[in-house]
Design an enzyme around this catalytic site. Structure first.
Site, PDB file in Angstrom:
ATOM      1  N   SER A   1     -29.701  23.922 -30.273  1.00  0.00           N
ATOM      2  CA  SER A   1     -30.046  25.330 -30.484  1.00  0.00           C
ATOM      3  C   SER A   1     -28.913  26.011 -31.252  1.00  0.00           C
ATOM      4  O   SER A   1     -27.789  26.131 -30.733  1.00  0.00           O
ATOM      5  CB  SER A   1     -30.220  26.051 -29.141  1.00  0.00           C
ATOM      6  OG  SER A   1     -30.149  27.451 -29.355  1.00  0.00           O
TER       7      SER A   1
ATOM      8  N   HIS B   1     -33.335  23.622 -33.122  1.00  0.00           N
ATOM      9  CA  HIS B   1     -34.019  24.652 -32.325  1.00  0.00           C
ATOM     10  C   HIS B   1     -33.550  26.016 -32.775  1.00  0.00           C
ATOM     11  O   HIS B   1     -32.341  26.283 -32.826  1.00  0.00           O
ATOM     12  CB  HIS B   1     -33.690  24.424 -30.849  1.00  0.00           C
ATOM     13  CG  HIS B   1     -34.475  25.273 -29.900  1.00  0.00           C
ATOM     14  ND1 HIS B   1     -35.799  25.043 -29.607  1.00  0.00           N
ATOM     15  CD2 HIS B   1     -34.105  26.345 -29.161  1.00  0.00           C
ATOM     16  CE1 HIS B   1     -36.211  25.940 -28.719  1.00  0.00           C
ATOM     17  NE2 HIS B   1     -35.202  26.730 -28.426  1.00  0.00           N
TER      18      HIS B   1
ATOM     19  N   ASP C   1     -33.752  29.889 -32.132  1.00  0.00           N
ATOM     20  CA  ASP C   1     -34.100  30.864 -31.086  1.00  0.00           C
ATOM     21  C   ASP C   1     -34.271  32.268 -31.638  1.00  0.00           C
ATOM     22  O   ASP C   1     -33.296  32.931 -31.976  1.00  0.00           O
ATOM     23  CB  ASP C   1     -32.983  30.883 -30.034  1.00  0.00           C
ATOM     24  CG  ASP C   1     -33.115  29.750 -29.053  1.00  0.00           C
ATOM     25  OD1 ASP C   1     -32.087  29.112 -28.744  1.00  0.00           O
ATOM     26  OD2 ASP C   1     -34.237  29.489 -28.603  1.00  0.00           O
TER      27      ASP C   1
ATOM     28  N   MET D   1     -35.173  36.075 -31.049  1.00  0.00           N
ATOM     29  CA  MET D   1     -35.229  37.036 -29.942  1.00  0.00           C
ATOM     30  C   MET D   1     -35.427  38.448 -30.510  1.00  0.00           C
ATOM     31  O   MET D   1     -34.734  38.839 -31.455  1.00  0.00           O
ATOM     32  CB  MET D   1     -33.922  36.990 -29.155  1.00  0.00           C
ATOM     33  CG  MET D   1     -33.657  35.624 -28.553  1.00  0.00           C
ATOM     34  SD  MET D   1     -32.080  35.588 -27.682  1.00  0.00           S
ATOM     35  CE  MET D   1     -32.044  33.858 -27.212  1.00  0.00           C
TER      36      MET D   1
ATOM     37  N   HIS E   1     -38.528  28.842 -31.788  1.00  0.00           N
ATOM     38  CA  HIS E   1     -38.870  29.305 -30.434  1.00  0.00           C
ATOM     39  C   HIS E   1     -38.941  30.820 -30.477  1.00  0.00           C
ATOM     40  O   HIS E   1     -37.906  31.491 -30.523  1.00  0.00           O
ATOM     41  CB  HIS E   1     -37.770  28.805 -29.474  1.00  0.00           C
ATOM     42  CG  HIS E   1     -37.937  29.293 -28.073  1.00  0.00           C
ATOM     43  ND1 HIS E   1     -36.918  29.205 -27.154  1.00  0.00           N
ATOM     44  CD2 HIS E   1     -38.986  29.850 -27.425  1.00  0.00           C
ATOM     45  CE1 HIS E   1     -37.334  29.704 -25.994  1.00  0.00           C
ATOM     46  NE2 HIS E   1     -38.590  30.102 -26.141  1.00  0.00           N
TER      47      HIS E   1
ATOM     48  N   MET F   1     -39.164  34.078 -28.926  1.00  0.00           N
ATOM     49  CA  MET F   1     -39.086  34.905 -27.721  1.00  0.00           C
ATOM     50  C   MET F   1     -39.372  36.333 -28.177  1.00  0.00           C
ATOM     51  O   MET F   1     -38.473  37.190 -28.262  1.00  0.00           O
ATOM     52  CB  MET F   1     -37.703  34.762 -27.066  1.00  0.00           C
ATOM     53  CG  MET F   1     -37.522  33.390 -26.433  1.00  0.00           C
ATOM     54  SD  MET F   1     -35.811  32.948 -26.132  1.00  0.00           S
ATOM     55  CE  MET F   1     -35.392  32.301 -27.736  1.00  0.00           C
TER      56      MET F   1
ATOM     57  N   MET G   1     -38.904  26.588 -19.770  1.00  0.00           N
ATOM     58  CA  MET G   1     -37.604  27.268 -19.784  1.00  0.00           C
ATOM     59  C   MET G   1     -36.894  27.012 -18.467  1.00  0.00           C
ATOM     60  O   MET G   1     -37.465  27.236 -17.389  1.00  0.00           O
ATOM     61  CB  MET G   1     -37.797  28.770 -19.978  1.00  0.00           C
ATOM     62  CG  MET G   1     -38.292  29.178 -21.356  1.00  0.00           C
ATOM     63  SD  MET G   1     -37.259  28.601 -22.690  1.00  0.00           S
ATOM     64  CE  MET G   1     -35.737  29.480 -22.343  1.00  0.00           C
TER      65      MET G   1
ATOM     66  N   ASP H   1     -35.404  23.676 -22.071  1.00  0.00           N
ATOM     67  CA  ASP H   1     -34.544  24.569 -22.834  1.00  0.00           C
ATOM     68  C   ASP H   1     -33.772  25.479 -21.876  1.00  0.00           C
ATOM     69  O   ASP H   1     -34.380  26.155 -21.055  1.00  0.00           O
ATOM     70  CB  ASP H   1     -35.453  25.410 -23.738  1.00  0.00           C
ATOM     71  CG  ASP H   1     -34.693  26.307 -24.669  1.00  0.00           C
ATOM     72  OD1 ASP H   1     -35.348  27.064 -25.397  1.00  0.00           O
ATOM     73  OD2 ASP H   1     -33.463  26.260 -24.669  1.00  0.00           O
TER      74      ASP H   1
HETATM   75  C1  DX5 Z   1     -32.399  30.907 -24.330  1.00  0.00           C
HETATM   76  C2  DX5 Z   1     -32.765  29.996 -25.488  1.00  0.00           C
HETATM   77  C3  DX5 Z   1     -32.143  28.647 -25.358  1.00  0.00           C
HETATM   78  C4  DX5 Z   1     -30.620  28.696 -25.328  1.00  0.00           C
HETATM   79  C5  DX5 Z   1     -30.096  27.351 -24.903  1.00  0.00           C
HETATM   80  O1  DX5 Z   1     -33.237  32.025 -24.324  1.00  0.00           O
HETATM   81  O2  DX5 Z   1     -34.153  29.818 -25.581  1.00  0.00           O
HETATM   82  O3  DX5 Z   1     -32.570  27.816 -26.444  1.00  0.00           O
HETATM   83  O4  DX5 Z   1     -30.145  29.014 -26.617  1.00  0.00           O
HETATM   84  O5  DX5 Z   1     -28.727  27.495 -24.793  1.00  0.00           O
HETATM   85  P1  DX5 Z   1     -27.886  26.630 -23.746  1.00  0.00           P
HETATM   86  O6  DX5 Z   1     -28.214  25.194 -24.081  1.00  0.00           O
HETATM   87  O7  DX5 Z   1     -26.471  27.022 -24.069  1.00  0.00           O
HETATM   88  O8  DX5 Z   1     -28.341  27.027 -22.394  1.00  0.00           O
HETATM   89 ZN    ZN Z   2     -34.867  28.290 -27.052  1.00  0.00          ZN
END
Ligand code: DX5
Ligand code: ZN
Length: 219
Positions: free
Chosen positions: A8, A33, A35, A37, A66, A68, A137, A175
């Site tokens: 990620s 990956h 992320d 947000m 991903h 979110m 998650m 994840d």
């Molecule tokens: C959290 C993300 C994850 C996060 C994982 O909302 O979806 O992908 O970045 O990070 P680690 O591996 O550091 O928990």
């Molecule tokens: Zn993620």
């Protein structure tokens, strides 16, 4: 079953993002990956299409977006145009889950459906025929570097059981809070796509990637 590492980039050093991505790709991480947000579905804001567009050409890895994001169907086409190979949406964020998954397929991408820790595994059962991947998650989404929620293991086993009973060949991605110290438990529970942010990018991405791939070899 193919075991895949999906670093990620949320945890990467953005002053040398291209270099860090390359180190993971060269050492066996087949996916990346990404992320996204929006500050609405999750409390933080990360990055979006322009960053994806710029890194798309820096790697041949499968770009695993991903989202979110609240009502993510609005952005599926934009992420496909930016270079995503797969888009995962949150069941909790979609007014119409099936419509969002169909839109991802209509844009020629792999569809993933994600559930938060508080959402029971059974909630995805009705969508198993509409996806290529289920994302479980193991932390509350929004931040990297959190602690793995132990109850997630039971959920991974339950989803893997559902998939097996339906005779489907789906990826189960996990994840959040996955490290070299607990990844074996996660693989034993039935996950095959491992997202790792801190565990890869904190320290030496090359060495960390190699260590994950070493563990995968024994599966
Ligand atoms: C959290 C993300 C994850 C996060 C994982 O909302 O979806 O992908 O970045 O990070 P680690 O591996 O550091 O928990
Ligand atoms: Zn993620």
């Amino acid at each position: 079953m193919e075991y895949i590492l999906a670093p990620s980039i949320l945890a990467a050093d953005f002053t040398k993002l291209g270099e860090e991505i390359r180190l993971t790709e060269e050492n066996g991480a087949a996916w990346l990956h990404f992320d996204v947000m929006d500050g609405m579905f999750v409390p933080s804001i990360s990055f979006g299409m322009p960053v994806l567009k710029s890194i798309r050409h820096a790697t041949g890895q499968f770009m695993d977006a991903h989202l979110m994001v609240q009502d993510p169907i609005r952005y599926v086409e934009a992420f496909q145009e930016a270079g995503a190979d797969g888009v995962t949406v949150h069941l909790e964020a979609c007014p119409d889950v099936k419509a969002a998954l169909d839109k991802i397929h209509a844009c020629g991408m792999k569809a993933g459906l994600s559930i938060c820790p508080e959402t029971p595994a059974e909630e995805v059962e009705g969508y198993l025929d509409d996806v290529e991947m289920i994302l479980i998650m193991c932390v509350h989404p929004g931040f990297g570097g959190q602690k793995f929620i132990p109850e997630s293991l039971e959920k991974i086993r339950a989803v893997r059981q559902m998939v097996r009973e339906k005779g489907l060949d789906l990826d189960i991605q996990v994840d959040g809070g996955v490290y070299l110290t607990n990844v074996r438990e996660v693989l034993d529970a039935g996950a095959n796509v491992i997202v790792a942010g801190s565990a890869v990018f904190n320290g030496d991405p090359q060495e960390n990637t190699k260590k994950f791939m070493e563990i995968f070899k024994s599966y």
